[in-house]
Design an enzyme around this catalytic site. Sequence first.
Site, PDB file in Angstrom:
ATOM      1  CG  HIS A 176      81.061 -23.509  21.250  1.00 18.42           C
ATOM      2  ND1 HIS A 176      79.896 -22.830  21.560  1.00 18.42           N
ATOM      3  CD2 HIS A 176      82.073 -22.668  21.566  1.00 18.42           C
ATOM      4  CE1 HIS A 176      80.202 -21.636  22.043  1.00 18.42           C
ATOM      5  NE2 HIS A 176      81.513 -21.517  22.054  1.00 18.42           N
ATOM      6  CB  ILE A 222      69.439 -24.380  28.417  1.00 10.55           C
ATOM      7  CG1 ILE A 222      70.258 -23.138  28.020  1.00 10.55           C
ATOM      8  CG2 ILE A 222      70.097 -25.090  29.593  1.00 10.55           C
ATOM      9  CD1 ILE A 222      70.335 -22.082  29.094  1.00 10.55           C
ATOM     10  CG  LEU A 223      69.618 -30.104  25.819  1.00 10.91           C
ATOM     11  CD1 LEU A 223      70.599 -31.143  25.294  1.00 10.91           C
ATOM     12  CD2 LEU A 223      68.224 -30.388  25.286  1.00 10.91           C
TER      13      LEU A 223
END
Length: 205
Positions: free
Chosen positions: A112, A95-96
């Site tokens: 995705h 996760i950024l």
Amino acid sequence: MAGLRIAVFASGQGTNFQALADAAQQDRLEGASLELLVCDKPEAPVVERAKRAGVDTFLFRPKEYASREDYEREILAELQKRGIGLVVLAGYMRILTPVMVDAFAGRMINIHPALLPAFPGVGGIKQALDYGVKVTGVTVHFVDGGMDTGPIIAQRTVEVLDGDTEATLALRIHAVEQEVFPWVVQRIASGAVSLDGRHVTVTTL
């Protein structure tokens, strides 16, 4: 945007990285170049793919840093030093934080394996299969601060067949990913993608 310099973030097998590397080698990305692979798992197969493709790597182990922000600042400095204009998330399982997301707002894309906004997050293929949908697919979107919530650039559908397992459905979805991802990057590199709020316009050839 001829000459667009790209960094790919990946954590695993690297099949989408390979699709992009092949497209670059075949001059199908409007002169864009893959300049760097960023990988949080130095032993991942994608690293070997990058070496074979002649793409530099930035490898790190998150546990060696005090926080996500710490390693992202180091990555960001490397991207800026190399003049990276587009970040492509291709199976990057981290996760950024705003450190990275804000710096590359409108210049970072993700792929995705579902038709967003349905089935976001981890396990999009299994989620769709378990839900019983008849059609799923692939989404390429800009990255914002949420979980797969950024503006959608392109989507392709994949029919769910009777008797499909997660493995059989994944094979067809990944094949579509490897087609649409280079196409989107090519359109961005040619200046054909514009973003207005949540709405993305892609000019066709």
